[in-house]
Design a protein around this motif. Sequence first.
Motif, PDB file in Angstrom:
ATOM      1  N   CYS A 137      -4.885   0.886  -9.111  1.00  0.00           N
ATOM      2  CA  CYS A 137      -6.219  -0.249  -8.735  1.00  0.00           C
ATOM      3  C   CYS A 137      -5.419  -1.425  -8.284  1.00  0.00           C
ATOM      4  O   CYS A 137      -4.279  -1.985  -8.623  1.00  0.00           O
ATOM      5  CB  CYS A 137      -6.969  -0.501  -9.948  1.00  0.00           C
ATOM      6  N   TYR A 138      -6.276  -2.328  -7.330  1.00  0.00           N
ATOM      7  CA  TYR A 138      -5.741  -3.452  -6.702  1.00  0.00           C
ATOM      8  C   TYR A 138      -6.801  -4.286  -6.227  1.00  0.00           C
ATOM      9  O   TYR A 138      -7.814  -3.902  -5.880  1.00  0.00           O
ATOM     10  CB  TYR A 138      -4.801  -3.192  -5.422  1.00  0.00           C
ATOM     11  N   SER A 139      -6.716  -5.543  -6.652  1.00  0.00           N
ATOM     12  CA  SER A 139      -7.883  -6.553  -6.465  1.00  0.00           C
ATOM     13  C   SER A 139      -7.288  -7.546  -5.265  1.00  0.00           C
ATOM     14  O   SER A 139      -6.172  -8.344  -5.407  1.00  0.00           O
ATOM     15  CB  SER A 139      -8.140  -7.317  -7.515  1.00  0.00           C
ATOM     16  N   PRO A 140      -7.460  -7.004  -4.076  1.00  0.00           N
ATOM     17  CA  PRO A 140      -7.041  -7.901  -2.854  1.00  0.00           C
ATOM     18  C   PRO A 140      -7.425  -9.457  -2.802  1.00  0.00           C
ATOM     19  O   PRO A 140      -8.600  -9.658  -3.428  1.00  0.00           O
ATOM     20  CB  PRO A 140      -7.238  -7.378  -1.430  1.00  0.00           C
ATOM     21  N   PRO A 141      -6.768 -10.299  -2.089  1.00  0.00           N
ATOM     22  CA  PRO A 141      -6.955 -11.777  -2.092  1.00  0.00           C
ATOM     23  C   PRO A 141      -8.532 -12.004  -1.321  1.00  0.00           C
ATOM     24  O   PRO A 141      -8.480 -11.085  -0.595  1.00  0.00           O
ATOM     25  CB  PRO A 141      -6.028 -12.515  -1.453  1.00  0.00           C
ATOM     26  N   MET A 142      -8.960 -13.010  -1.458  1.00  0.00           N
ATOM     27  CA  MET A 142     -10.186 -13.305  -0.482  1.00  0.00           C
ATOM     28  C   MET A 142      -9.721 -13.388   1.039  1.00  0.00           C
ATOM     29  O   MET A 142      -8.682 -13.693   1.301  1.00  0.00           O
ATOM     30  CB  MET A 142     -10.661 -14.702  -0.785  1.00  0.00           C
ATOM     31  N   GLY A 143     -10.526 -12.804   1.761  1.00  0.00           N
ATOM     32  CA  GLY A 143     -10.186 -12.867   3.083  1.00  0.00           C
ATOM     33  C   GLY A 143      -9.265 -11.459   3.807  1.00  0.00           C
ATOM     34  O   GLY A 143      -9.101 -11.377   4.736  1.00  0.00           O
ATOM     35  N   PHE A 144      -9.056 -10.591   2.705  1.00  0.00           N
ATOM     36  CA  PHE A 144      -8.168  -9.499   3.033  1.00  0.00           C
ATOM     37  C   PHE A 144      -8.971  -8.851   4.067  1.00  0.00           C
ATOM     38  O   PHE A 144     -10.037  -8.301   4.012  1.00  0.00           O
ATOM     39  CB  PHE A 144      -7.950  -8.935   1.577  1.00  0.00           C
ATOM     40  N   ASN A 145      -8.044  -8.026   5.005  1.00  0.00           N
ATOM     41  CA  ASN A 145      -8.815  -7.537   5.938  1.00  0.00           C
ATOM     42  C   ASN A 145      -7.534  -6.467   6.578  1.00  0.00           C
ATOM     43  O   ASN A 145      -6.213  -6.663   6.097  1.00  0.00           O
ATOM     44  CB  ASN A 145      -9.441  -7.931   7.085  1.00  0.00           C
ATOM     45  N   ALA A 146      -7.639  -5.803   7.662  1.00  0.00           N
ATOM     46  CA  ALA A 146      -6.906  -4.784   8.275  1.00  0.00           C
ATOM     47  C   ALA A 146      -5.439  -5.610   8.951  1.00  0.00           C
ATOM     48  O   ALA A 146      -4.429  -5.164   9.165  1.00  0.00           O
ATOM     49  CB  ALA A 146      -7.292  -3.955   9.302  1.00  0.00           C
ATOM     50  N   GLN A 147      -5.882  -7.116   9.130  1.00  0.00           N
ATOM     51  CA  GLN A 147      -4.733  -7.838   9.787  1.00  0.00           C
ATOM     52  C   GLN A 147      -4.220  -8.602   8.874  1.00  0.00           C
ATOM     53  O   GLN A 147      -3.127  -9.538   9.146  1.00  0.00           O
ATOM     54  CB  GLN A 147      -5.374  -8.715  10.812  1.00  0.00           C
ATOM     55  N   SER A 148      -4.475  -8.474   7.537  1.00  0.00           N
ATOM     56  CA  SER A 148      -3.663  -9.384   6.343  1.00  0.00           C
ATOM     57  C   SER A 148      -2.337  -8.981   6.429  1.00  0.00           C
ATOM     58  O   SER A 148      -1.921  -7.748   6.554  1.00  0.00           O
ATOM     59  CB  SER A 148      -4.381  -9.219   5.222  1.00  0.00           C
ATOM     60  N   ALA A 149      -1.534  -9.973   6.026  1.00  0.00           N
ATOM     61  CA  ALA A 149       0.031  -9.819   5.743  1.00  0.00           C
ATOM     62  C   ALA A 149       0.370  -8.694   4.701  1.00  0.00           C
ATOM     63  O   ALA A 149       1.336  -8.033   4.822  1.00  0.00           O
ATOM     64  CB  ALA A 149       0.459 -11.056   5.110  1.00  0.00           C
ATOM     65  N   GLU A 150      -0.694  -8.694   3.680  1.00  0.00           N
ATOM     66  CA  GLU A 150      -0.376  -7.496   2.362  1.00  0.00           C
ATOM     67  C   GLU A 150      -0.991  -6.498   2.977  1.00  0.00           C
ATOM     68  O   GLU A 150      -0.917  -5.563   1.903  1.00  0.00           O
ATOM     69  CB  GLU A 150      -1.056  -8.163   1.079  1.00  0.00           C
ATOM     70  N   ASN A 151      -1.680  -6.093   4.232  1.00  0.00           N
ATOM     71  CA  ASN A 151      -2.354  -4.848   4.426  1.00  0.00           C
ATOM     72  C   ASN A 151      -1.348  -3.590   4.098  1.00  0.00           C
ATOM     73  O   ASN A 151      -1.512  -2.589   3.623  1.00  0.00           O
ATOM     74  CB  ASN A 151      -2.868  -4.728   5.581  1.00  0.00           C
ATOM     75  N   ARG A 152      -0.029  -3.782   4.751  1.00  0.00           N
ATOM     76  CA  ARG A 152       0.842  -2.693   4.660  1.00  0.00           C
ATOM     77  C   ARG A 152       1.361  -2.347   3.275  1.00  0.00           C
ATOM     78  O   ARG A 152       1.625  -1.222   2.897  1.00  0.00           O
ATOM     79  CB  ARG A 152       2.376  -3.270   5.407  1.00  0.00           C
ATOM     80  N   GLN A 153       1.566  -3.530   2.633  1.00  0.00           N
ATOM     81  CA  GLN A 153       1.661  -3.224   1.133  1.00  0.00           C
ATOM     82  C   GLN A 153       0.591  -2.693   0.459  1.00  0.00           C
ATOM     83  O   GLN A 153       0.937  -1.573  -0.483  1.00  0.00           O
ATOM     84  CB  GLN A 153       1.947  -4.571   0.403  1.00  0.00           C
ATOM     85  N   VAL A 154      -0.435  -2.850   0.678  1.00  0.00           N
ATOM     86  CA  VAL A 154      -1.864  -2.324   0.207  1.00  0.00           C
ATOM     87  C   VAL A 154      -1.862  -0.621   0.432  1.00  0.00           C
ATOM     88  O   VAL A 154      -2.020   0.106  -0.366  1.00  0.00           O
ATOM     89  CB  VAL A 154      -3.145  -2.883   0.397  1.00  0.00           C
ATOM     90  N   LEU A 155      -1.770  -0.210   1.893  1.00  0.00           N
ATOM     91  CA  LEU A 155      -1.368   0.879   2.344  1.00  0.00           C
ATOM     92  C   LEU A 155      -0.536   1.715   1.499  1.00  0.00           C
ATOM     93  O   LEU A 155      -0.720   2.814   1.019  1.00  0.00           O
ATOM     94  CB  LEU A 155      -1.277   0.968   3.812  1.00  0.00           C
ATOM     95  N   LEU A 167     -11.845   4.531  -4.068  1.00  0.00           N
ATOM     96  CA  LEU A 167     -13.160   3.553  -4.039  1.00  0.00           C
ATOM     97  C   LEU A 167     -12.828   2.073  -3.737  1.00  0.00           C
ATOM     98  O   LEU A 167     -12.070   1.552  -3.942  1.00  0.00           O
ATOM     99  CB  LEU A 167     -13.631   3.440  -5.600  1.00  0.00           C
ATOM    100  N   ILE A 168     -13.781   1.726  -2.413  1.00  0.00           N
ATOM    101  CA  ILE A 168     -13.277   0.548  -1.679  1.00  0.00           C
ATOM    102  C   ILE A 168     -14.698  -0.318  -1.938  1.00  0.00           C
ATOM    103  O   ILE A 168     -15.506  -0.129  -1.716  1.00  0.00           O
ATOM    104  CB  ILE A 168     -13.207   0.659  -0.076  1.00  0.00           C
ATOM    105  N   GLY A 169     -14.391  -1.478  -2.696  1.00  0.00           N
ATOM    106  CA  GLY A 169     -15.529  -2.485  -3.082  1.00  0.00           C
ATOM    107  C   GLY A 169     -15.206  -3.739  -2.462  1.00  0.00           C
ATOM    108  O   GLY A 169     -14.724  -4.588  -3.170  1.00  0.00           O
ATOM    109  N   LEU A 170     -14.976  -3.850  -1.052  1.00  0.00           N
ATOM    110  CA  LEU A 170     -14.657  -5.060  -0.706  1.00  0.00           C
ATOM    111  C   LEU A 170     -15.792  -5.866   0.002  1.00  0.00           C
ATOM    112  O   LEU A 170     -15.798  -7.006   0.804  1.00  0.00           O
ATOM    113  CB  LEU A 170     -13.614  -4.863   0.664  1.00  0.00           C
ATOM    114  N   GLY A 171     -17.052  -5.110  -0.227  1.00  0.00           N
ATOM    115  CA  GLY A 171     -18.281  -5.659   0.397  1.00  0.00           C
ATOM    116  C   GLY A 171     -18.483  -5.390   2.019  1.00  0.00           C
ATOM    117  O   GLY A 171     -17.518  -5.227   2.540  1.00  0.00           O
TER     118      GLY A 171
END
Length: 255
Positions: A137-155, A167-171
């Motif tokens: 499980c991971y709670s990304p920071p506010m503003g997270f999207n496909a262009q975010s610096a941490e996107n590769r780490q999340v993938l 399960l994607i709960g980003l709104g």
Amino acid sequence: MHKRLKMFGIDFDALTMPEAVAKVLLWREEPDYRCRYLVTPNVDHVVKFQKDQALRAAYRDAAMVTVDGKPVLWASRLLGKSLPALVPGSDFCPALFDAAKAKPGLRVFLLGAAEGVAVRAAETISKRWPWVTVVGCYSPPMGFNAQSAENRQVLDMINQAKPDVLLIGLGAPKQEIWVHAMQDQLQVKVALCIGATIDFLAGEKMRAPKFLRTLGLEWLHRMLSEPKRLAGRYWHDAKVFPRLVLREFINKNPT
């Protein structure tokens, strides 16, 4: 083969909850980790869909589109489309976990909600559905999207865990746009865009009482729970959605 019904420009799958759950469990059995994803449009999503090109593209490529929200279901009946039932994300996840008992070991990853909330949701899942395995499980920071610096780490985090279900709960529309952009890079069987469901599972937010849901007033409960965030949105939707229904009705019944 089930029907697809077009309404407000969206192709809805005419599925009941058991049918939708069975379909996801079938996808789970396939050997390839080829990310299919499910979206569950409610009134707000329908309104956003009319002008948001990225959301329209995400809906176009979704493997399953189920109706979330009594007003949209009622509109389908008024328009002669008659979608069979609500299949909201907040009910879909518990129904999926219940059904997975027949073949234990469903692997789930939770992405979304505020810091620590996904962890509490994972604890709830482990206690209530011990045959479901939360693999991350991971709670990304506010503003997270496909262009975010941490996107590769999340993938990388998700792909190393190899979940059956993400399960994607980003709104909305962020979650739908993100999964559409990342679909070809995600090593998951199915991704579910489920909004506040992680918060509900964690007990962070309370769902409306059942009688309000039956009356189609869950939106009112949510607005009163978070008036600063939701009042303006719901007021806007309340003005726009009836016009969309009227336009759809006129187009269906030209004079």
